[in-house]
Design a protein around this motif. Sequence first.
Motif, PDB file in Angstrom:
ATOM      1  N   PHE A 107      -2.831  -2.698   4.227  1.00 29.36           N
ATOM      2  CA  PHE A 107      -1.470  -2.429   4.710  1.00 29.36           C
ATOM      3  C   PHE A 107      -1.300  -0.964   5.111  1.00 29.36           C
ATOM      4  O   PHE A 107      -0.595  -0.671   6.071  1.00 29.36           O
ATOM      5  CB  PHE A 107      -0.453  -2.811   3.624  1.00 29.36           C
ATOM      6  CG  PHE A 107       0.973  -2.725   4.086  1.00 29.36           C
ATOM      7  CD1 PHE A 107       1.450  -3.566   5.084  1.00 29.36           C
ATOM      8  CD2 PHE A 107       1.853  -1.803   3.534  1.00 29.36           C
ATOM      9  CE1 PHE A 107       2.755  -3.492   5.516  1.00 29.36           C
ATOM     10  CE2 PHE A 107       3.166  -1.725   3.960  1.00 29.36           C
ATOM     11  CZ  PHE A 107       3.621  -2.575   4.949  1.00 29.36           C
ATOM     12  N   GLU A 108      -1.950  -0.096   4.362  1.00 33.40           N
ATOM     13  CA  GLU A 108      -1.782   1.337   4.657  1.00 33.40           C
ATOM     14  C   GLU A 108      -2.274   1.702   6.063  1.00 33.40           C
ATOM     15  O   GLU A 108      -1.534   2.305   6.836  1.00 33.40           O
ATOM     16  CB  GLU A 108      -2.467   2.195   3.592  1.00 33.40           C
ATOM     17  CG  GLU A 108      -2.173   3.667   3.842  1.00 33.40           C
ATOM     18  CD  GLU A 108      -2.906   4.594   2.882  1.00 33.40           C
ATOM     19  OE1 GLU A 108      -3.532   4.095   1.940  1.00 33.40           O
ATOM     20  OE2 GLU A 108      -2.848   5.805   3.103  1.00 33.40           O
TER      21      GLU A 108
ATOM     22  N   ILE B  91       0.202   0.576   8.779  1.00 31.39           N
ATOM     23  CA  ILE B  91       1.475   1.267   9.021  1.00 31.39           C
ATOM     24  C   ILE B  91       1.339   2.786   9.209  1.00 31.39           C
ATOM     25  O   ILE B  91       2.278   3.421   9.663  1.00 31.39           O
ATOM     26  CB  ILE B  91       2.483   0.988   7.887  1.00 31.39           C
ATOM     27  CG1 ILE B  91       1.923   1.460   6.547  1.00 31.39           C
ATOM     28  CG2 ILE B  91       2.887  -0.464   7.862  1.00 31.39           C
ATOM     29  CD1 ILE B  91       2.957   1.504   5.447  1.00 31.39           C
ATOM     30  N   THR B  92       0.186   3.309   8.889  1.00 39.12           N
ATOM     31  CA  THR B  92       0.022   4.768   8.990  1.00 39.12           C
ATOM     32  C   THR B  92       0.356   5.322  10.388  1.00 39.12           C
ATOM     33  O   THR B  92       1.011   6.362  10.480  1.00 39.12           O
ATOM     34  CB  THR B  92      -1.404   5.179   8.568  1.00 39.12           C
ATOM     35  OG1 THR B  92      -1.559   4.833   7.193  1.00 39.12           O
ATOM     36  CG2 THR B  92      -1.631   6.664   8.725  1.00 39.12           C
TER      37      THR B  92
ATOM     38  N   ARG C  31       4.104   6.088  10.512  1.00 39.98           N
ATOM     39  CA  ARG C  31       4.835   6.758   9.436  1.00 39.98           C
ATOM     40  C   ARG C  31       5.717   7.885   9.977  1.00 39.98           C
ATOM     41  O   ARG C  31       6.878   7.990   9.603  1.00 39.98           O
ATOM     42  CB  ARG C  31       3.896   7.272   8.334  1.00 39.98           C
ATOM     43  CG  ARG C  31       2.808   8.218   8.806  1.00 39.98           C
ATOM     44  CD  ARG C  31       1.890   8.595   7.655  1.00 39.98           C
ATOM     45  NE  ARG C  31       2.231   9.933   7.161  1.00 39.98           N
ATOM     46  CZ  ARG C  31       1.546  10.555   6.211  1.00 39.98           C
ATOM     47  NH1 ARG C  31       0.517   9.965   5.640  1.00 39.98           N
ATOM     48  NH2 ARG C  31       1.899  11.745   5.811  1.00 39.98           N
TER      49      ARG C  31
ATOM     50  N   LEU D 238       9.928   7.666  10.947  1.00 39.92           N
ATOM     51  CA  LEU D 238      10.759   8.630  10.229  1.00 39.92           C
ATOM     52  C   LEU D 238      11.600   9.442  11.215  1.00 39.92           C
ATOM     53  O   LEU D 238      12.798   9.671  10.998  1.00 39.92           O
ATOM     54  CB  LEU D 238       9.869   9.547   9.394  1.00 39.92           C
ATOM     55  CG  LEU D 238      10.566  10.523   8.460  1.00 39.92           C
ATOM     56  CD1 LEU D 238      11.356   9.780   7.400  1.00 39.92           C
ATOM     57  CD2 LEU D 238       9.554  11.444   7.795  1.00 39.92           C
TER      58      LEU D 238
ATOM     59  N   LYS E  78      14.813   8.800   5.223  1.00 37.93           N
ATOM     60  CA  LYS E  78      13.727   8.446   4.298  1.00 37.93           C
ATOM     61  C   LYS E  78      13.974   7.068   3.678  1.00 37.93           C
ATOM     62  O   LYS E  78      13.066   6.243   3.577  1.00 37.93           O
ATOM     63  CB  LYS E  78      13.620   9.500   3.185  1.00 37.93           C
ATOM     64  CG  LYS E  78      12.918  10.757   3.623  1.00 37.93           C
ATOM     65  CD  LYS E  78      12.236  11.483   2.465  1.00 37.93           C
ATOM     66  CE  LYS E  78      13.245  12.031   1.474  1.00 37.93           C
ATOM     67  NZ  LYS E  78      12.606  12.884   0.459  1.00 37.93           N
TER      68      LYS E  78
ATOM     69  N   THR F 297      13.379   4.353   6.315  1.00 35.56           N
ATOM     70  CA  THR F 297      11.961   4.145   6.614  1.00 35.56           C
ATOM     71  C   THR F 297      11.259   3.444   5.453  1.00 35.56           C
ATOM     72  O   THR F 297      10.448   2.530   5.663  1.00 35.56           O
ATOM     73  CB  THR F 297      11.273   5.495   6.905  1.00 35.56           C
ATOM     74  OG1 THR F 297      12.089   6.232   7.810  1.00 35.56           O
ATOM     75  CG2 THR F 297       9.927   5.290   7.527  1.00 35.56           C
ATOM     76  N   GLN F 298      11.584   3.848   4.249  1.00 38.33           N
ATOM     77  CA  GLN F 298      10.965   3.203   3.086  1.00 38.33           C
ATOM     78  C   GLN F 298      11.343   1.721   3.027  1.00 38.33           C
ATOM     79  O   GLN F 298      10.505   0.860   2.782  1.00 38.33           O
ATOM     80  CB  GLN F 298      11.418   3.922   1.810  1.00 38.33           C
ATOM     81  CG  GLN F 298      10.722   3.401   0.580  1.00 38.33           C
ATOM     82  CD  GLN F 298      10.895   4.307  -0.620  1.00 38.33           C
ATOM     83  OE1 GLN F 298      11.380   5.426  -0.481  1.00 38.33           O
ATOM     84  NE2 GLN F 298      10.503   3.838  -1.776  1.00 38.33           N
TER      85      GLN F 298
ATOM     86  N   PHE G 286       9.317  -0.236   5.551  1.00 33.24           N
ATOM     87  CA  PHE G 286       7.961  -0.573   5.121  1.00 33.24           C
ATOM     88  C   PHE G 286       7.978  -1.689   4.080  1.00 33.24           C
ATOM     89  O   PHE G 286       7.121  -2.578   4.087  1.00 33.24           O
ATOM     90  CB  PHE G 286       7.264   0.671   4.557  1.00 33.24           C
ATOM     91  CG  PHE G 286       6.929   1.702   5.605  1.00 33.24           C
ATOM     92  CD1 PHE G 286       6.371   1.323   6.814  1.00 33.24           C
ATOM     93  CD2 PHE G 286       7.166   3.037   5.389  1.00 33.24           C
ATOM     94  CE1 PHE G 286       6.066   2.259   7.785  1.00 33.24           C
ATOM     95  CE2 PHE G 286       6.859   3.988   6.352  1.00 33.24           C
ATOM     96  CZ  PHE G 286       6.307   3.599   7.555  1.00 33.24           C
ATOM     97  N   LEU G 287       8.977  -1.649   3.223  1.00 34.81           N
ATOM     98  CA  LEU G 287       9.098  -2.694   2.208  1.00 34.81           C
ATOM     99  C   LEU G 287       9.296  -4.063   2.860  1.00 34.81           C
ATOM    100  O   LEU G 287       8.624  -5.039   2.545  1.00 34.81           O
ATOM    101  CB  LEU G 287      10.275  -2.371   1.281  1.00 34.81           C
ATOM    102  CG  LEU G 287      10.594  -3.407   0.217  1.00 34.81           C
ATOM    103  CD1 LEU G 287       9.493  -3.475  -0.819  1.00 34.81           C
ATOM    104  CD2 LEU G 287      11.917  -3.096  -0.469  1.00 34.81           C
TER     105      LEU G 287
ATOM    106  N   PHE H 272       6.203  -5.311   4.715  1.00 29.49           N
ATOM    107  CA  PHE H 272       5.197  -5.901   3.829  1.00 29.49           C
ATOM    108  C   PHE H 272       5.642  -7.274   3.335  1.00 29.49           C
ATOM    109  O   PHE H 272       4.861  -8.222   3.282  1.00 29.49           O
ATOM    110  CB  PHE H 272       4.958  -4.960   2.644  1.00 29.49           C
ATOM    111  CG  PHE H 272       3.812  -5.383   1.778  1.00 29.49           C
ATOM    112  CD1 PHE H 272       2.514  -5.212   2.209  1.00 29.49           C
ATOM    113  CD2 PHE H 272       4.027  -5.955   0.545  1.00 29.49           C
ATOM    114  CE1 PHE H 272       1.442  -5.610   1.423  1.00 29.49           C
ATOM    115  CE2 PHE H 272       2.967  -6.351  -0.250  1.00 29.49           C
ATOM    116  CZ  PHE H 272       1.672  -6.177   0.181  1.00 29.49           C
ATOM    117  N   LYS H 273       6.912  -7.352   3.024  1.00 33.55           N
ATOM    118  CA  LYS H 273       7.452  -8.592   2.444  1.00 33.55           C
ATOM    119  C   LYS H 273       7.422  -9.750   3.455  1.00 33.55           C
ATOM    120  O   LYS H 273       7.144 -10.881   3.102  1.00 33.55           O
ATOM    121  CB  LYS H 273       8.886  -8.316   2.006  1.00 33.55           C
ATOM    122  CG  LYS H 273       9.460  -9.305   1.032  1.00 33.55           C
ATOM    123  CD  LYS H 273      10.802  -8.779   0.545  1.00 33.55           C
ATOM    124  CE  LYS H 273      11.468  -9.773  -0.367  1.00 33.55           C
ATOM    125  NZ  LYS H 273      12.796  -9.295  -0.800  1.00 33.55           N
TER     126      LYS H 273
END
Lengths: 183, 172
Positions: free
Chosen positions: A13-14, A17-18, A21, A25, A39, A42-43, A46-47, A50-51
Amino acid sequence: MVERVLSGDRDAFEPLITPYRRPLLSLAYRMTRNWEDAKETTQETFLRAFKYLANVDFQKSFRNWIYQILINTARNLKKKQAVQDRLRHDGLGPDLLVDSGNIPERQLLDRELRSQLADCLDVLSDREREIFLLRDIEGWNIKETAEVLRCSSISVRVHLSAARRKIKERIKEKYPSLMEVRR
Amino acid sequence: MTCRGAKRYLPLLAGNELSQKKSMRVKAHLERCPGCRKEAEDIAAALEAAKGLAQKEALRDWTDAEWRQILRSVMSAAVEKRPWAARLVQKPAFAFGLALLLFAAGALWLQKKLPWQPEERDGLEARTQAAALRPGEPAGQDVSSMTIVSQETGLKIVWFFNKNFEWKENPR
């Protein structure tokens, strides 16, 4: 990459999405004009990404999908917090920009640039701002913008025209020197 | 093209978003009209200025510590917060089984509700009653009955039919 994450390889996953990032933002900041909100947005993006990764349409762009999540998240946050009013008064929060190396002139210039752009964006409606940011600042084309915002290309053109007119009026009225430099 | 018509397209001309044909028509008008030309230049200059401001606005990136923290929280929250029912429903085999079960239940319910189906309850009652009235006969024999009630006197007559549809009145 998406398939790897879906098959249980969470470490994949990293790298997925890197690349987004910083762009996410930045866009979140320009939409909310507040660092903490950016912030948080954006967080949350990403959540959700992933979900709901299983819902990605492989025929379409992952970038568009994740930007769509960001925009929806920012809208929801805005509804909750009535961000616009607060930003007009104390939007110039701390450490929004890259550390300018404690050079007062540079800090002053950054602050001025930021406030000018913020001031220009403040005259736009939410929809106009989203379209202006995606098309003119992020450099997306009309079709991609329409897809991410789930509206028609015609709607994008109409709002983009209105946004550019408003920006022109604001710059002409408050920062005419910027236009002279560009001619 | 009139000034009014041309001005509608000036913001899109600045972003090069007009079709070639329309763009040429607008540009032809701009060559003849200094007012519209000035307006077009202003929009283009303002657009470039806004883009320039955005480019110079050096927004910061996540720090490594922030980024690690986000990744950790995202993954842990995303995995744990999914309810077990949601996870189960997403499994194809379970979803198929559930759909099959619902379909079977629906079919069964419909069968009970069909208007042309005989009322099983009444038939059962008739058989039970007939068996009770005629203890000499085997209990499992199928017997149909018909009840006639007089609205004036309340007299109740029950006819029982045997397998040959011969009838006899209620002995009571």
